[in-house]
Design a protein around this motif. Structure first.
Motif, short mmCIF file in Angstrom:
data_model
loop_
_atom_site.label_atom_id
_atom_site.label_comp_id
_atom_site.label_asym_id
_atom_site.label_seq_id
_atom_site.Cartn_x
_atom_site.Cartn_y
_atom_site.Cartn_z
N ALA A 78 -17.38 -11.90 -26.74
CA ALA A 78 -17.94 -12.26 -28.05
C ALA A 78 -17.02 -11.76 -29.15
O ALA A 78 -16.16 -10.93 -28.91
CB ALA A 78 -19.33 -11.65 -28.20
N GLY A 79 -17.24 -12.29 -30.34
CA GLY A 79 -16.43 -11.89 -31.48
C GLY A 79 -15.90 -13.12 -32.19
O GLY A 79 -16.65 -14.06 -32.46
N THR A 80 -14.60 -13.12 -32.44
CA THR A 80 -14.05 -14.28 -33.14
C THR A 80 -12.56 -14.46 -32.85
O THR A 80 -11.87 -13.51 -32.48
CB THR A 80 -14.27 -14.15 -34.67
N GLY A 81 -12.12 -15.69 -32.98
CA GLY A 81 -10.69 -16.00 -32.92
C GLY A 81 -10.20 -16.47 -31.57
O GLY A 81 -10.90 -16.40 -30.56
N PRO A 82 -8.94 -16.96 -31.57
CA PRO A 82 -8.35 -17.53 -30.36
C PRO A 82 -8.19 -16.51 -29.23
O PRO A 82 -8.12 -16.90 -28.06
CB PRO A 82 -6.95 -17.99 -30.81
N ALA A 104 -3.80 -24.41 -26.93
CA ALA A 104 -5.27 -24.46 -27.02
C ALA A 104 -5.83 -25.40 -25.97
O ALA A 104 -6.84 -25.10 -25.32
CB ALA A 104 -5.69 -24.90 -28.42
N ALA A 105 -5.17 -26.54 -25.78
CA ALA A 105 -5.65 -27.52 -24.80
C ALA A 105 -5.58 -26.93 -23.40
O ALA A 105 -6.51 -27.12 -22.59
CB ALA A 105 -4.81 -28.79 -24.89
N SER A 106 -4.50 -26.20 -23.12
CA SER A 106 -4.36 -25.62 -21.80
C SER A 106 -5.43 -24.56 -21.55
O SER A 106 -6.02 -24.47 -20.47
CB SER A 106 -2.94 -25.08 -21.64
N PHE A 149 -11.46 -18.08 -39.32
CA PHE A 149 -12.21 -17.11 -38.50
C PHE A 149 -12.70 -15.94 -39.36
O PHE A 149 -12.92 -14.85 -38.85
CB PHE A 149 -11.35 -16.64 -37.32
N ALA A 150 -12.87 -16.18 -40.66
CA ALA A 150 -13.41 -15.13 -41.54
C ALA A 150 -14.79 -14.71 -41.04
O ALA A 150 -15.54 -15.53 -40.50
CB ALA A 150 -13.50 -15.67 -42.96
N LEU A 151 -15.12 -13.43 -41.21
CA LEU A 151 -16.39 -12.91 -40.68
C LEU A 151 -17.60 -13.42 -41.46
O LEU A 151 -17.61 -13.41 -42.69
CB LEU A 151 -16.41 -11.38 -40.74
#
Ligand SMILES: Cc1cc2nc3c(=O)[nH]c(=O)nc-3n(C[C@H](O)[C@H](O)[C@H](O)COP(=O)(O)OP(=O)(O)OC[C@H]3O[C@@H](n4cnc5c(N)ncnc54)[C@H](O)[C@@H]3O)c2cc1C
Ligand code: FES
Lengths: 424, 77
Positions: free
Chosen positions: A147-151, A196-198, A334-336
């Motif tokens: 959980a959290g955020t970002g790639p 990202a696709a991979s 991806f700002a909180l």
């Protein structure tokens, strides 16, 4: 035993940025010393060193091995005894390194924010869990929630899955509208889109929830489960590991200790990667979160600039614009969300070193006051974890880094004096 | 290949080249100032939650150390 090392170019951090800087500076004929806290070079993304690195990294590692760079693995910068000198420490020794120019490639850490139960063993950062797995943690058939955020959540999930874990779900705090805009903007970055696709393909079947976050980690002495907010509904799931990370933050302690200008949490640099201090350069995540391609490019620019190849460095500068634009995209999309900074309950510990609760910190207006009254930020991590938490929760800026940079042994601090007394 | 290390005197096998925090697998290595068990959090040397005593040296970050044959780990509980 005391000893002094000399080098033309000292590089702190052997991640992609530091390695690229070392290769470029060595090619110019400079004597280069590359220092990293970790047992192996590679930084966060290539954590396992050359033997575990992906094919895309192998030529970089080969060039480093072929270069004349001196690699000091397992050494950290403990203090700055005098201008042009760094005190390095490993578990057994301390050494003074004298340098001509300094390139700081100190990378980033995860933003870890408090929620009920986050101190239970089994709760880690999202990238932190990935790092442990890269370090050999056995997660076969373990049930894991990220959980959290970002790639980084996706990259971490792919590593965990490849290691045999059952990733139950990923909870991303950003709402769908933001993710869709980010995905759309990625079209301008074919390499990132392919990555990202991979990842999406490798993660087929792992539920990815947007506008979702952890409410609490559950368990008595170890993590047993997690309570999640998934959009409008809540869900409780048993799990063995919970990895939660809210994006990355540049490591700026060394830069601050050297009085380099910091703005919005990252080193301020000119087009040739020089900081506000002449002869001190900053590269990679330390100048702003933008990933491995930005790190490699900035490392090259600084390696050239620091060895007098200004024209060659200047020629690379336009490429950096594109990387900076990508960095800005990450930051924006991806700002909180406000809910993330409101998860701590009165008894949730915010400072894990000194066990200071949210309720006791809410009474203060500033770091200074809180520090004096509660010891928040004065424990072993010296505010590296709770500093970001207090900034997100209470809006307090800067936990006030003062040398030594990391908890250090008294003997190490005496090293420069001893070195002077017994020249080798 | 495996190496043998000792955690509080008990023999354990760990994969050669793995880091000690990975080998501890979430087993708490220390107690917080108010007595809570703690284990690795950041996995990258920043948080100091993974501290243990290694071969008699206290407060070493397990996540920054590679295991070796005969390594003696004492948990700081
Ligand atoms: C936990 C984590 C996991 C990540 N996983 C991925 C991934 O899977 N894929 C991906 O694309 N990106 C990942 N990233 C993003 C990563 O930041 C970039 O991809 C890339 O590694 C940045 O390169 P860098 O050289 O700027 O910094 P880093 O790779 O972070 O390297 C910086 C190095 O400097 C060392 N250092 C810092 N301060 C000191 C000091 N005072 N003394 C000695 N050494 C010091 C650090 O130990 C580190 O090895 C991850 C980031 C984190 C924090
Ligand atoms: S797990 Fe954070 S310092 Fe080791």
């Amino acid at each position: 035993m005391s000893s002094e090392l000399h080098t033309d170019i000292a590089i702190i951090g052997a991640g992609p940025a530091g390695i690229a800087a070392a290769i470029a500076a060595c090619a110019q004929g400079a004597h280069v010393t590359l220092v990293d806290d970790n047992p192996r070079p590679g930084g966060q993304i290539w954590r396992g060193g050359p033997s575990q690195a992906p094919a895309s990294a192998s030529s970089t590692f080969r060039q480093l091995a072929d270069s004349q760079a001196r690699l000091l693995s397992g050494f950290r910068v403990a203090a700055i005894p005098a201008p042009g000198q760094l005190l390095l420490e490993d578990p057994h020794r301390a050494q003074v390194l004298r340098y001509g120019k300094l390139i700081i490639a100190s990378g980033a850490r995860e933003r870890l924010l408090p929620f009920p139960g986050w101190t239970l063993p089994g709760v880690t950062g999202a990238g932190g869990l990935q790092a442990l797995v890269k370090g050999g943690l056995d997660v076969r058939d373990q049930h894991i929630v990220l959980a959290g955020t970002g790639p980084l959540l996706l990259a971490s999930a792919a590593t965990l899955r490849a290691a045999g874990a059952q990733v139950l779900l990923i909870a991303e705090q950003a709402p769908w509208s933001q993710l869709a805009r980010f995905g759309w903007a990625l079209k301008a970055y074919p390499a990132k889109l392919a990555q990202a696709a991979s990842l999406a393909w490798q993660l087929g079947g792992v539920p990815y929830h947007h506008a979702s976050h952890v409410l609490a980690a559950l368990g008595q002495t170890r993590l047993e489960g997690v309570q999640l907010q998934l959009g409008a509904r809540t869900l409780t799931l048993p799990c063995d590991w919970l990895g939660v990370g809210y994006g990355l933050l540049p490591n700026t302690e060394l830069l601050r200790a050297l009085h380099c200008q910091i703005s919005q949490g990252a080193a301020e640099v000119d087009a040739l990667m020089q900081t506000s201090q002449a002869g001190i350069y900053a590269v990679g995540e330390a100048t702003g979160i933008g990933g491995v391609d930005k790190a490699l490019l900035e490392g090259r620019i600084a390696g050239l600039a620091a060895t007098g190849a200004a024209a060659a460095a200047q020629a690379l500068a336009p490429k950096r614009k594109r990387q900076l634009a990508f960095a800005a995209l990450l930051d924006k999309h991806f700002a909180l969300q406000p809910a993330i900074t409101q998860l701590a309950q009165p008894d949730t510990l915010v400072c894990r070193c000194e066990d200071v609760s949210h309720a006791s910190l809410q009474l203060f207006d500033s770091w200074r006051e809180a520090k004096l009254q509660t010891r928040c930020g004065m424990g072993a991590c010296q505010g590296r974890i709770c500093g970001a938490a207090c900034e997100s929760l209470y809006g307090w800026q800067g936990s006030g880094d003062r040398p030594p940079l990391l908890p250090t042994r008294l003997g190490s601090l005496l090293e420069p004096t001893l070195a002077k007394a017994n020249p080798t | 290949m495996k190496v043998q290390l000792f955690i509080d005197g008990q023999a354990h096998l760990a994969t050669l080249g793995s880091n000690l925090a990975a080998a501890l697998a979430g087993l708490p290595g220390r107690c917080s100032v108010s007595g809570q068990p703690r284990a690795a959090l950041c996995g990258m040397g920043v948080c100091f939650e993974c501290r243990v005593t290694i071969d008699g040296q206290p407060h070493q970050r397990a996540c920054q150390r590679v295991v070796y044959e005969g390594m003696e780990v004492a948990r700081e509980l």
